[in-house]
Design a protein around this motif. Structure first.
Motif, PDB file in Angstrom:
ATOM      1  N   ALA A  73       0.764  -1.244   0.000  1.00  0.00           N
ATOM      2  CA  ALA A  73       0.000   0.000   0.000  1.00  0.00           C
ATOM      3  C   ALA A  73       0.795   1.293   0.000  1.00  0.00           C
ATOM      4  O   ALA A  73       0.224   2.334  -0.306  1.00  0.00           O
ATOM      5  CB  ALA A  73      -0.936   0.006   1.206  1.00  0.00           C
ATOM      6  N   VAL A  88       0.282  -3.554   4.096  1.00  0.00           N
ATOM      7  CA  VAL A  88      -0.544  -3.259   5.259  1.00  0.00           C
ATOM      8  C   VAL A  88      -0.330  -4.413   6.243  1.00  0.00           C
ATOM      9  O   VAL A  88      -0.410  -5.582   5.854  1.00  0.00           O
ATOM     10  CB  VAL A  88      -2.038  -3.159   4.860  1.00  0.00           C
ATOM     11  N   SER A  90      -0.921  -7.355   8.649  1.00  0.00           N
ATOM     12  CA  SER A  90      -2.064  -8.268   8.696  1.00  0.00           C
ATOM     13  C   SER A  90      -1.732  -9.474   9.567  1.00  0.00           C
ATOM     14  O   SER A  90      -0.555  -9.763   9.821  1.00  0.00           O
ATOM     15  CB  SER A  90      -2.427  -8.743   7.283  1.00  0.00           C
TER      16      SER A  90
END
Length: 174
Positions: A73, A88, A90
């Motif tokens: 991202a 991102v 996770s």
């Protein structure tokens, strides 16, 4: 040093390689291309007496994994030399890191690099490294106009040697 790396689906790999090539052209820094470093995300960096002591642990790690989605991202820097894109955070990525750290740290005579321990890990995909100040500005300028977030799929993991980057073993994930 040895790496446990995550590799992407073919479409993502092509997109990431395009970014690596774009930066190389704009900055005249061809380190990634010259050294044939493929687009990858390092899960764990390890010091070990030799790669053979890591193979069994790597297989145990790979056996516990499945293919998974990540969102690449943003663009970032590790000053003064590196430009990367970052996923991102996770559960999928953090569990990968935790599994690798747990399994590999149990191997005798092995130490995990402090920047790749789960509690201090900055997951990233390197686009360029060994940049000088001018090259860094050019790299960031070109990425500002060309990078968009990427829905990526991790489809394989590798155990790699570095300098040059050579896979010792690669496992396809289901």
């Amino acid at each position: 040093m040895y790496l446990i790396t995550a590799y992407f689906d073919d479409e993502t790999k092509a997109t990431l390689q395009k970014h690596i090539n774009t930066i190389a052209k704009a900055s005249s820094n061809t380190y990634m291309i010259d050294n044939k470093v493929p687009p990858h995300l390092t899960i764990c960096a390890v010091e070990a007496p030799n790669v053979d002591v890591l193979v069994r642990g790597f297989k145990a790690f790979a056996d516990e994994l499945q293919s998974g989605e990540v969102m690449l991202a943003s663009i970032g820097t590790l000053f003064p030399y590196v430009v990367y894109c970052a996923p991102v955070p996770s559960r999928y990525l953090l569990s990968m890191s935790a599994k690798a750290n747990e399994i590999i740290s149990a191997v005798p005579d092995v130490s995990i690099n402090k920047y790749y321990r789960t509690d201090s890990w900055l997951p990233h995909v390197t686009f360029a490294k060994k940049l000088n100040d001018d090259q860094m500005i050019k790299a960031l300028t070109v990425m500002r106009s060309s990078f968009v977030p990427i829905n990526a799929r991790i489809v394989r993991v590798g155990l790699s040697k570095v300098n040059p980057h050579v896979d010792v073993d690669v496992v396809e994930l289901s």
